[in-house]
Design an enzyme around this catalytic site. Structure first.
Site, short mmCIF file in Angstrom:
data_model
loop_
_atom_site.label_atom_id
_atom_site.label_comp_id
_atom_site.label_asym_id
_atom_site.label_seq_id
_atom_site.Cartn_x
_atom_site.Cartn_y
_atom_site.Cartn_z
N SER A 104 34.48 48.76 59.50
CA SER A 104 35.20 48.13 59.26
C SER A 104 35.69 48.34 57.66
O SER A 104 36.67 47.52 57.22
CB SER A 104 34.85 46.60 59.23
OG SER A 104 34.73 46.18 60.40
N LYS A 107 39.52 48.71 57.27
CA LYS A 107 40.37 47.28 56.77
C LYS A 107 41.00 47.69 55.62
O LYS A 107 41.95 46.93 55.26
CB LYS A 107 39.74 46.27 57.09
CG LYS A 107 39.15 45.72 58.62
CD LYS A 107 38.59 44.55 58.66
CE LYS A 107 38.33 44.30 60.19
NZ LYS A 107 37.16 45.15 60.70
N SER A 285 35.62 40.27 57.50
CA SER A 285 35.85 41.29 58.35
C SER A 285 36.31 40.94 59.74
O SER A 285 35.85 41.07 60.73
CB SER A 285 34.30 41.85 58.75
OG SER A 285 34.55 43.43 58.85
#
Length: 452
Positions: A104, A107, A285
């Site tokens: 993640s 991102k 997240s």
């Protein structure tokens, strides 16, 4: 200069956060019409940090990190990259020659690209337009946080309930109380599920089919993992029921439709600002929100609203920001696929450009990063031995997949230097998951305690 005790520091941090948040609650864009505004500014809570003091060196940082980087729980492929943002130069790296599965932390690339292409004040509109007498179409604008009803969390979301009330009022003003309803989610194109994801991601609720029209991020109900098979149709069905509560009778069949272009809406609701959405996505997240923003980047860069177009847009935008994407393999916006491979200096680079004085439009990337031991995906972290010096001082995006752990963000060290970092391992033995995560926490805590 000695650090304050933890309790004193927490009080100071909380005061600073509350002051800064309170100062930003009302802007020229959201002021109440007719309200009196003042130019008086609240005094600063803390003096600005400077670059005075000892400049970090590769030898000093290497010594501070030597022990933790030998932790066997990190597996065979792990590394760290550290950049001195106060002086504008790389300081230290080890194991950074080859890219990593970022999970993640990817991102950061998606959200910084969204801010760069659309701007932090951009909003996404969900509209209702006329399709002829007694016929209306609900048009999705790619609002990732659209909800059925208002939630209590931050930011304040656009809702179908508000839209239904406004639509009913507009219809009644025209003398219309019975309608047929269609829905248009054509803003996004291509497959709703990324071909690089594991087959179980959508059935198990790890991700939703990505669409320009959904509510509660495609969930059957808020807080549930289970997703609607057709999120756009589910959103339209919810809207139909809400119209009924406001005195509008809707034909029972709700179908996909195509709204006429450039038709003035009967009613619309607008999302929170992109800056607020980015903060939410990175702090929590949010996989689904990141996938929506990926497609918005594709549209904004002229590459189209598919995930493939979004990836092209992200790569082009990062390049314009001066970041080297030549060694990166990017396949989605959330980091869910293991096929992603990203160099550590690129992950840190997203944070670095957001810190740069040349890019104030990217600041929401920083303000949305979880704070160690306080909020978001770092709320329950930094509790093990050797991590206390990072509590409240490390701001970082987390990344987690089975066998993969990463952190990318920033921290000020003991001398006031602002350090940007990325640290990762994508070879963690499954039984060592918690140990590896604690090792990454110790790594960043050591940076915050460095002054070296």
């Amino acid at each position: 200069m000695a650090r304050p005790a933890r309790a004193a520091f927490v009080t100071l941090l909380t005061t600073a956060l509350c002051t800064s948040m309170g100062a930003g609650l009302v802007s020229s864009a959201d002021a109440v019409p007719g309200s009196v505004r003042t130019t008086q500014q609240a005094p600063p809570v803390l003096a600005p940090a400077t670059t005075e003091g000892v400049a970090p060196t590769a030898a000093g940082v290497g010594k501070a990190l030597a022990a933790v980087l030998k932790d066997p729980s990190l597996g065979s492929h792990h590394g760290v990259y550290v950049y001195d943002a106060s002086r504008g130069k790389p300081v230290f790296s080890v194991g950074a020659a080859t890219p990593y599965t970022p999970a993640s932390t990817l991102k950061l690339l998606t959200t910084v690209s969204a801010l760069a292409t659309l701007g932090p004040d951009h909003t996404f509109a969900t509209k209702v337009v006329s399709a002829g007498k007694g016929s209306i179409v609900l048009v999705g604008g790619g609002d990732p946080l659209l909800a059925v009803k208002q939630a209590t969390d931050y930011p304040t979301r656009a809702t179908l309930q508000t839209l239904a009330a406004s639509t009913a009022k507009a219809l009644k003003a025209q003398g219309v109380t019975r309608v047929t309803l269609g829905y248009d989610s054509s803003l996004f194109t291509g497959p709703a599920a990324n071909a690089n994801w594991e087959a179980n991601y959508i059935p198990e609720g790890i991700a939703a089919p990505t669409t320009a029209l959904w509510v509660n991020e495609g969930r059957i109900s808020p807080g549930m993992a289970k997703r609607a098979t057709l999120p756009a149709q589910a959103a339209a069905t919810s809207f139909s029921k809400l119209l009924g509560t406001y005195g509008i009778t809707v034909a029972p069949t709700v179908k996909a439709a195509t709204a006429q272009a450039k038709v003035a809406p009967l009613a619309q609701v607008k999302s929170p600002t992109l800056g607020q959405i980015v903060e939410y996505i990175n702090q929590h997240s949010d996989n689904d929100g990141a996938e929506v923003l990926l497609r918005q980047v594709g549209i904004a860069t002229g590459n189209g609203g598919s995930y493939v177009g979004g990836v092209k847009g992200v790569r082009a935008t990062l390049t314009k920001l001066g970041l080297d994407v030549s060694k990166a393999r990017i396949y989605d916006g959330s980091g869910l696929t293991r096929a992603n491979k990203v160099p550590l200096d690129l992950l840190a680079g997203a944070v670095r450009v957001a810190i740069s004085k040349d890019h104030p439009e990217l600041r929401h990337l920083l303000s949305g990063l979880p704070i160690a031991g306080f909020n978001g995906s770092l709320r329950e972290r930094f509790t093990t031995a050797g991590t206390g010096t990072g509590t409240g001082l490390v701001h970082a995006k987390t990344g987690t997949l089975t066998g993969v752990h990463s952190l990318a963000g920033y921290a000020r060290d003991r001398s006031g230097t602002l350090l940007v970092f990325a640290v990762a391992s994508d070879s963690v033995p499954v039984p060592k998951t918690l140990d590896a995560r604690a090792a990454l926490d110790r790594t960043t805590a050591a940076l915050a305690n460095c002054g070296c």
